[in-house]
Motif scaffolding. Structure first.
Motif, PDB file in Angstrom:
ATOM      1  N   LEU A 171      -3.184 -13.951  -1.143  1.00  0.00           N
ATOM      2  CA  LEU A 171      -2.074 -13.286  -1.831  1.00  0.00           C
ATOM      3  C   LEU A 171      -1.316 -12.380  -0.857  1.00  0.00           C
ATOM      4  O   LEU A 171      -0.072 -12.358  -0.842  1.00  0.00           O
ATOM      5  N   ALA A 172      -2.067 -11.650  -0.017  1.00  0.00           N
ATOM      6  CA  ALA A 172      -1.431 -10.742   0.951  1.00  0.00           C
ATOM      7  C   ALA A 172      -0.562 -11.523   1.938  1.00  0.00           C
ATOM      8  O   ALA A 172       0.539 -11.092   2.283  1.00  0.00           O
ATOM      9  N   VAL A 173      -1.050 -12.666   2.375  1.00  0.00           N
ATOM     10  CA  VAL A 173      -0.283 -13.494   3.318  1.00  0.00           C
ATOM     11  C   VAL A 173       1.010 -13.975   2.650  1.00  0.00           C
ATOM     12  O   VAL A 173       2.101 -13.897   3.237  1.00  0.00           O
ATOM     13  N   ALA A 174       0.904 -14.427   1.395  1.00  0.00           N
ATOM     14  CA  ALA A 174       2.096 -14.881   0.669  1.00  0.00           C
ATOM     15  C   ALA A 174       3.098 -13.734   0.511  1.00  0.00           C
ATOM     16  O   ALA A 174       4.307 -13.917   0.704  1.00  0.00           O
ATOM     17  N   LEU A 175       2.592 -12.543   0.198  1.00  0.00           N
ATOM     18  CA  LEU A 175       3.486 -11.383   0.029  1.00  0.00           C
ATOM     19  C   LEU A 175       4.158 -11.019   1.351  1.00  0.00           C
ATOM     20  O   LEU A 175       5.344 -10.677   1.387  1.00  0.00           O
ATOM     21  N   LEU A 176       3.400 -11.127   2.440  1.00  0.00           N
ATOM     22  CA  LEU A 176       3.943 -10.816   3.772  1.00  0.00           C
ATOM     23  C   LEU A 176       5.069 -11.788   4.141  1.00  0.00           C
ATOM     24  O   LEU A 176       6.120 -11.385   4.640  1.00  0.00           O
ATOM     25  N   VAL A 177       4.838 -13.050   3.836  1.00  0.00           N
ATOM     26  CA  VAL A 177       5.827 -14.075   4.182  1.00  0.00           C
ATOM     27  C   VAL A 177       7.115 -13.879   3.378  1.00  0.00           C
ATOM     28  O   VAL A 177       8.221 -13.934   3.915  1.00  0.00           O
ATOM     29  N   PHE A 178       6.967 -13.598   2.073  1.00  0.00           N
ATOM     30  CA  PHE A 178       8.157 -13.544   1.213  1.00  0.00           C
ATOM     31  C   PHE A 178       8.833 -12.171   1.173  1.00  0.00           C
ATOM     32  O   PHE A 178      10.029 -12.087   0.908  1.00  0.00           O
ATOM     33  N   GLY A 179       8.072 -11.094   1.434  1.00  0.00           N
ATOM     34  CA  GLY A 179       8.697  -9.775   1.271  1.00  0.00           C
ATOM     35  C   GLY A 179       8.371  -8.777   2.366  1.00  0.00           C
ATOM     36  O   GLY A 179       8.826  -7.631   2.303  1.00  0.00           O
ATOM     37  N   GLY A 180       7.562  -9.171   3.345  1.00  0.00           N
ATOM     38  CA  GLY A 180       7.226  -8.256   4.433  1.00  0.00           C
ATOM     39  C   GLY A 180       6.198  -7.209   4.017  1.00  0.00           C
ATOM     40  O   GLY A 180       5.616  -7.273   2.924  1.00  0.00           O
ATOM     41  N   LEU A 181       6.010  -6.217   4.882  1.00  0.00           N
ATOM     42  CA  LEU A 181       4.968  -5.199   4.681  1.00  0.00           C
ATOM     43  C   LEU A 181       5.084  -4.437   3.349  1.00  0.00           C
ATOM     44  O   LEU A 181       4.063  -4.185   2.695  1.00  0.00           O
ATOM     45  N   PRO A 182       6.307  -4.072   2.907  1.00  0.00           N
ATOM     46  CA  PRO A 182       6.378  -3.333   1.624  1.00  0.00           C
ATOM     47  C   PRO A 182       5.739  -4.100   0.459  1.00  0.00           C
ATOM     48  O   PRO A 182       5.058  -3.507  -0.381  1.00  0.00           O
ATOM     49  N   TRP A 183       5.935  -5.411   0.425  1.00  0.00           N
ATOM     50  CA  TRP A 183       5.347  -6.197  -0.670  1.00  0.00           C
ATOM     51  C   TRP A 183       3.824  -6.210  -0.566  1.00  0.00           C
ATOM     52  O   TRP A 183       3.133  -6.230  -1.576  1.00  0.00           O
ATOM     53  N   VAL A 184       3.287  -6.218   0.668  1.00  0.00           N
ATOM     54  CA  VAL A 184       1.824  -6.209   0.836  1.00  0.00           C
ATOM     55  C   VAL A 184       1.249  -4.875   0.370  1.00  0.00           C
ATOM     56  O   VAL A 184       0.277  -4.828  -0.398  1.00  0.00           O
ATOM     57  N   VAL A 185       1.871  -3.765   0.814  1.00  0.00           N
ATOM     58  CA  VAL A 185       1.354  -2.438   0.440  1.00  0.00           C
ATOM     59  C   VAL A 185       1.411  -2.252  -1.076  1.00  0.00           C
ATOM     60  O   VAL A 185       0.425  -1.847  -1.700  1.00  0.00           O
ATOM     61  N   TRP A 186       2.540  -2.601  -1.693  1.00  0.00           N
ATOM     62  CA  TRP A 186       2.685  -2.381  -3.140  1.00  0.00           C
ATOM     63  C   TRP A 186       1.983  -3.455  -3.970  1.00  0.00           C
ATOM     64  O   TRP A 186       1.422  -3.164  -5.029  1.00  0.00           O
ATOM     65  N   GLY A 187       1.985  -4.686  -3.465  1.00  0.00           N
ATOM     66  CA  GLY A 187       1.387  -5.790  -4.232  1.00  0.00           C
ATOM     67  C   GLY A 187      -0.129  -5.851  -4.111  1.00  0.00           C
ATOM     68  O   GLY A 187      -0.789  -6.473  -4.942  1.00  0.00           O
ATOM     69  N   ILE A 188      -0.693  -5.206  -3.074  1.00  0.00           N
ATOM     70  CA  ILE A 188      -2.151  -5.212  -2.907  1.00  0.00           C
ATOM     71  C   ILE A 188      -2.715  -3.788  -3.095  1.00  0.00           C
ATOM     72  O   ILE A 188      -3.396  -3.514  -4.090  1.00  0.00           O
ATOM     73  N   ALA A 189      -2.412  -2.882  -2.148  1.00  0.00           N
ATOM     74  CA  ALA A 189      -3.088  -1.581  -2.150  1.00  0.00           C
ATOM     75  C   ALA A 189      -2.689  -0.708  -3.337  1.00  0.00           C
ATOM     76  O   ALA A 189      -3.555  -0.142  -4.020  1.00  0.00           O
ATOM     77  N   VAL A 190      -1.382  -0.579  -3.587  1.00  0.00           N
ATOM     78  CA  VAL A 190      -0.960   0.277  -4.711  1.00  0.00           C
ATOM     79  C   VAL A 190      -1.455  -0.327  -6.026  1.00  0.00           C
ATOM     80  O   VAL A 190      -2.001   0.367  -6.888  1.00  0.00           O
ATOM     81  N   ARG A 191      -1.309  -1.649  -6.163  1.00  0.00           N
ATOM     82  CA  ARG A 191      -1.749  -2.314  -7.396  1.00  0.00           C
ATOM     83  C   ARG A 191      -3.251  -2.118  -7.632  1.00  0.00           C
ATOM     84  O   ARG A 191      -3.667  -1.751  -8.736  1.00  0.00           O
ATOM     85  N   ILE A 192      -4.070  -2.344  -6.598  1.00  0.00           N
ATOM     86  CA  ILE A 192      -5.524  -2.228  -6.790  1.00  0.00           C
ATOM     87  C   ILE A 192      -5.917  -0.784  -7.097  1.00  0.00           C
ATOM     88  O   ILE A 192      -6.717  -0.533  -8.008  1.00  0.00           O
ATOM     89  N   SER A 193      -5.343   0.179  -6.374  1.00  0.00           N
ATOM     90  CA  SER A 193      -5.767   1.563  -6.635  1.00  0.00           C
ATOM     91  C   SER A 193      -5.296   2.028  -8.016  1.00  0.00           C
ATOM     92  O   SER A 193      -6.040   2.714  -8.723  1.00  0.00           O
ATOM     93  N   VAL A 194      -4.097   1.621  -8.434  1.00  0.00           N
ATOM     94  CA  VAL A 194      -3.626   1.997  -9.779  1.00  0.00           C
ATOM     95  C   VAL A 194      -4.478   1.302 -10.849  1.00  0.00           C
ATOM     96  O   VAL A 194      -4.875   1.922 -11.841  1.00  0.00           O
ATOM     97  N   SER A 195      -4.812   0.025 -10.635  1.00  0.00           N
ATOM     98  CA  SER A 195      -5.608  -0.713 -11.629  1.00  0.00           C
ATOM     99  C   SER A 195      -7.001  -0.098 -11.788  1.00  0.00           C
ATOM    100  O   SER A 195      -7.486   0.094 -12.907  1.00  0.00           O
TER     101      SER A 195
END
Ligand SMILES: [Zn+2]
Ligand SMILES: [Zn+2]
Length: 322
Positions: free
Chosen positions: A176-200
């Motif tokens: 998922l992180a690789v897909a986010l990196l490809v389509f949206g760069g680092l911001p998508w990885v930070v928000w789509g992985i780290a922020v999402r997991i810590s908020v969840s």
């Protein structure tokens, strides 16, 4: 003290009270790393599209994955569906970043087992103050002196996809992180992985904390260590999981928001599956055996409905499914 067996938790002269709280290094480092990345990296990489990705992935993984896939389907078997849909939903639940399928079943069942006894350890009851409970729930577990025996059902134990997810649940973030990196760069990885997991994970603890302490209750269960409560204002953002008083009353029910006005998006998704012919054998409060000690506590309301010969729950809505 002695205890009773529940589902996969087999009484083995077990004691739900005596034990010590131990630090779980892997769980603790995982959640700390995600939270630090979110706190530091979140503001630095904020973009509107990254925030949108965070909202979308959180909603999909928590609602379809955690609430419907892991909790209502895998753990409680509150409905049946095709195996590939079940696997897809449990995969989304694994992406929440809390545990693999077996770890989720164990974490749920040991707490459920303890709460159903006449007394249980403070950790299982969320009895300690806010910050101690946060440290206990997100970084620790109870090592009971005499735990029950945990026995997975044969179908779960022999499922190769679940064994794979269990062995690799943290690594499942990488594709998922690789897909986010490809389509949206680092911001998508930070928000789509780290922020999402810590908020969840933080949100999961917060709901567990408050939903075992106080709130609205339509039913009470006598002679158990812990009651569940409904948190009506959080029904929408928890996809129905905050109606936890209802869940204690009817644990196998596919529907958690069972009283009028209780908006339950997880249930709407199961209804959609049923409409498409993809879900069957849906369990609802009026179709399951009532729990021992279950009692309606809104006495005036109950009396009024009884004299009107009305059901205690909204049966009509559930029957529309049939
Ligand atoms: Zn509970
Ligand atoms: Zn449950």
């Amino acid at each position: 003290m002695s205890s009773i067996s529940t589902g996969r938790m087999i009484d083995d002269n077990s004691d739900p009270v005596k034990g010590k709280v131990v630090w779980l290094p892997a769980k603790s480092i995982w959640i700390t790393a995600m939270s630090l990345t979110a706190i530091v990296g979140g503001p630095l990489t904020f973009t509107c599209s990254a925030f949108g990705v965070f909202i979308f992935l959180t909603a999909v993984t928590i609602c379809l994955g955690h609430s419907v896939g892991m909790h209502r389907l895998l753990i409680h078997r509150s409905f049946r569906t095709h195996v590939w849909i079940e696997h897809a939903l449990v995969y989304l639940g694994t992406l929440v970043g809390m545990a693999g399928p077996f770890g989720m079943i164990y974490a749920h069942d040991i707490r459920d087992w303890a709460q159903r006894q006449s007394a249980c350890h403070d950790l299982y009851a969320h009895r300690r103050p806010f910050f101690i409970d946060a440290a206990w729930q997100m970084h620790c577990a109870v090592a009971l002196d005499h735990p029950p025996r945990f026995v997975l059902n044969e179908g779960e134990r022999s499922d190769r996809f679940y064994r794979f997810l269990e062995a690799t649940w943290m690594v499942q973030q990488i594709p998922l992180a690789v897909a986010l990196l490809v389509f949206g760069g680092l911001p998508w990885v930070v928000w789509g992985i780290a922020v999402r997991i810590s908020v969840s994970l933080t949100g999961h603890w917060l709901v567990g904390h408050f939903a075992h302490r106080d709130g609205h209750q339509g039913w009470i269960v006598d002679d158990v260590a812990v009651q569940g409560y409904n948190l009506p204002h959080f029904g929408l953002v928890t996809f129905g999981e905050s109606f936890h008083g209802n869940h204690h009353a009817f644990p196998e029910s596919a529907r958690l928001g069972i009283e009028p006005g209780q908006f339950d998006l997880g249930w709407l998704f199961i209804r959609l599956l049923a409409r498409l012919g993809l879900a069957s054998e849906i369990k609802l409060p009026h179709t399951i055996m009532p729990r021992a000690g279950l009692r309606r506590i809104n006495l005036a309301e109950t009396a009024r409905r009884r004299t009107n010969s009305q059901p205690l729950i909204d049966e009509q809505a559930s029957e529309r499914l049939a």
